[in-house]
Design a protein around this motif. Structure first.
Motif, PDB file in Angstrom:
ATOM      1  N   VAL A  17      49.731   3.974  21.247  1.00  0.00           N
ATOM      2  CA  VAL A  17      49.474   3.953  19.952  1.00  0.00           C
ATOM      3  C   VAL A  17      47.212   4.529  20.197  1.00  0.00           C
ATOM      4  O   VAL A  17      46.244   4.619  19.694  1.00  0.00           O
ATOM      5  N   THR A  18      46.425   3.838  21.112  1.00  0.00           N
ATOM      6  CA  THR A  18      45.391   3.012  21.726  1.00  0.00           C
ATOM      7  C   THR A  18      44.692   4.799  22.419  1.00  0.00           C
ATOM      8  O   THR A  18      43.609   5.111  21.843  1.00  0.00           O
ATOM      9  N   SER A  23      41.392   9.450  20.039  1.00  0.00           N
ATOM     10  CA  SER A  23      41.538  10.645  20.174  1.00  0.00           C
ATOM     11  C   SER A  23      40.781  11.656  19.100  1.00  0.00           C
ATOM     12  O   SER A  23      40.181  10.366  18.813  1.00  0.00           O
ATOM     13  N   ASP A  24      40.881  12.760  19.109  1.00  0.00           N
ATOM     14  CA  ASP A  24      39.887  13.413  17.270  1.00  0.00           C
ATOM     15  C   ASP A  24      40.648  13.411  16.684  1.00  0.00           C
ATOM     16  O   ASP A  24      40.441  13.684  15.260  1.00  0.00           O
ATOM     17  N   GLY A  29      48.048  16.298  14.601  1.00  0.00           N
ATOM     18  CA  GLY A  29      46.813  16.516  15.978  1.00  0.00           C
ATOM     19  C   GLY A  29      48.595  17.082  16.291  1.00  0.00           C
ATOM     20  O   GLY A  29      49.085  17.661  15.575  1.00  0.00           O
ATOM     21  N   GLN A  30      48.545  16.831  17.570  1.00  0.00           N
ATOM     22  CA  GLN A  30      49.835  17.808  18.400  1.00  0.00           C
ATOM     23  C   GLN A  30      51.217  16.328  18.082  1.00  0.00           C
ATOM     24  O   GLN A  30      52.351  16.364  19.076  1.00  0.00           O
ATOM     25  N   ILE A 262      49.203   8.230  14.827  1.00  0.00           N
ATOM     26  CA  ILE A 262      49.135   7.063  15.048  1.00  0.00           C
ATOM     27  C   ILE A 262      50.458   6.273  15.265  1.00  0.00           C
ATOM     28  O   ILE A 262      50.859   6.256  16.416  1.00  0.00           O
ATOM     29  N   GLN A 263      51.153   6.832  14.557  1.00  0.00           N
ATOM     30  CA  GLN A 263      52.457   6.447  13.788  1.00  0.00           C
ATOM     31  C   GLN A 263      53.607   7.725  14.791  1.00  0.00           C
ATOM     32  O   GLN A 263      54.886   6.927  15.612  1.00  0.00           O
ATOM     33  N   SER A 264      53.595   8.962  15.108  1.00  0.00           N
ATOM     34  CA  SER A 264      54.287   9.461  15.536  1.00  0.00           C
ATOM     35  C   SER A 264      53.911   8.925  17.161  1.00  0.00           C
ATOM     36  O   SER A 264      55.366   9.355  17.707  1.00  0.00           O
ATOM     37  N   ALA A 265      53.044   8.849  17.569  1.00  0.00           N
ATOM     38  CA  ALA A 265      52.669   8.409  19.042  1.00  0.00           C
ATOM     39  C   ALA A 265      53.728   7.116  19.850  1.00  0.00           C
ATOM     40  O   ALA A 265      54.285   7.053  20.512  1.00  0.00           O
ATOM     41  N   LEU A 266      53.549   6.386  19.371  1.00  0.00           N
ATOM     42  CA  LEU A 266      54.580   5.097  18.800  1.00  0.00           C
ATOM     43  C   LEU A 266      56.200   5.485  18.716  1.00  0.00           C
ATOM     44  O   LEU A 266      56.834   5.176  19.698  1.00  0.00           O
TER      45      LEU A 266
END
Ligand code: PLP
Length: 399
Positions: A17-18, A23-24, A29-30, A262-266
């Motif tokens: 998440v961090t 990031s931009d 994003g990706q 943020i959610q997707s990375a989690l």
């Protein structure tokens, strides 16, 4: 208080998440496509569309399957209200199919009977939403056979069943239905804070779901072969201006149901631990079965075609063998620090649904189940000691 469910967040999750926060791209994003591809690969489905929550996923699945006024959607009364509300958002009617008293899922025989009656009245549903209650899949092979016979679409509400299996394949493979819906609310199997997903094997449906999630807007390069509602003028303009990097077209009335990066990375980080989460839940469920064997309660029966993800562990009190009411047992457990819960108040008995004409008595199996069901705590980080505390409290109360 030992809660009935709780998220399992690791240092890796926090790092993921961090990393996005530094990031931009906080959204679009990706990280979104990465989560979608990882989940589709895990489930063995062609596509996955991440959205802001499962309710949003149910809503756009209904729109994408052309549910509208005059149509009907059928679901289980033993579910969270969202499984039914999605039809009302589309101006369609809702009806329910009573549950199988063994699995607490939609009963295949009740569905078959209701379809036969509806066919003779010309009132067949357009969509059926089987809900994989507690993480155990519905009998999808049998429901698929009925869909082939009566021509309805299937949207599986698999909010409880991420990581579960049916006939040796992952729930979410979409082998039997048009779309499968997941929830990533913190009490569910894996979490993105809030979040949901629609999975499908149908490329046209996937495309429509992905632009319905983002205002119904496409880039001209993504335009479907037959744009829904795009005017000739818009097409000509897009052809002329095809290279304009500013160009986008709204081709349908969509919504903003996006999941953030943020959610997707989690989600991607959690997905890496989905199998151990489910393995631990299965272990705890089997342990409950053993520890509760001599108490006057019914443990959850498992259909041999399924391998549950165990979102919930629900017991039913044998009330003829117990002097206490469900309410008394529930209150005593809460007083002992056990965060029990009840899933679910039958949707058709909710005040809003009563106003639509539903009444108590219409779905007796779901109502009778509700009267003696108690959800015991179950989450991946639950310790054996915590589980022993739950069982000891229950044993003392029922003695
Ligand atoms: C949690 C849940 C939903 C809604 O999920 P959200 O992500 O909170 O919108 C829908 N159906 C069922 C069966 C659920 O348990």
């Amino acid at each position: 208080m030992i809660p009935y469910g709780r998220q399992d967040i690791s240092a890796e999750d926090i790092d993921a998440v961090t990393e996005v926060l530094r990031s931009d791209w906080l959204t679009q994003g990706q990280a979104g496509p990465r989560f979608e591809q990882a989940m589709a690969a895990y489930c063995g489905s062609r596509s996955a569309i991440a959205v802001s929550n499962a309710t949003a996923a149910l809503h756009i699945a209904c729109i994408a399957l052309d549910l509208g006024p005059g149509d009907a959607l059928w679901t289980s009364p033993n579910t969270f209200v969202a499984s039914a509300n999605c039809a009302l958002y589309c101006g369609a009617d809702v009806d329910f199919v009573d549950i199988d008293p063994r699995t607490y899922n939609m009963s295949v025989s009740a569905l078959a009977e209701k379809l036969e009656a509806a066919a003779s009245q010309g009132r067949l549903p357009k969509i059926v939403v089987p809900v994989h209650f507690a993480g155990q899949s519905c009998e999808m092979r049998e429901i698929r056979a009925l869909a082939d016979r009566y021509g309805f679409r299937i949207v599986e509400d698999a909010s409880h069943a991420v990581g579960g299996e049916y006939l040796g394949r992952k729930v979410g493979s979409c082998d039997y239905g048009d779309a499968t819906i997941f929830s990533f609310h913190p009490v569910k199997i894996i979490t993105t804070g809030e979040g949901g997903m629609a999975l499908t094997n149908d490329p046209k449906l996937a495309e429509r779901l992905s632009y319905l999630r983002t205002h119904g807007i496409i880039r001209p390069a993504q335009r479907p072969e037959e744009p829904q509602g795009a005017s000739r003028i818009a097409e000509e303009r897009a052809n002329e201006e095809r290279d304009g990097p500013w160009m986008y077209e709204q081709i349908e009335l969509g919504l903003n149901y996006r999941m953030t990066d943020i959610q997707s990375a989690l989600g991607t980080s959690q997905l890496a631990r989905l199998d151990p989460f489910v393995a631990r839940r299965r272990e705890l469920a089997a342990r409950y079965d053993t520890l509760l064997a001599k108490l006057p309660v019914a443990c959850p029966w498992q259909h041999p075609d399924t391998n549950s993800a165990w979102h919930l562990y629900v017991i039913r009190l044998h009330r003829n063998e117990i002097r206490l009411s469900r309410r008394q047992v529930f209150d005593a457990l809460r007083a002992a620090g056990i965060g029990v819960n009840v899933h679910y108040i039958p949707v058709h008995t909710q005040p809003y649904y009563r106003k639509l004409g539903f009444q108590t008595g219409m779905f007796p199996e779901a109502e009778s189940y509700y009267e003696d069901a108690i959800t015991l705590p179950l989450f991946s980080r639950m310790t054996n000691d915590e589980q022993d505390t739950v069982v000891a409290a229950l044993r003392k109360i029922l003695a």
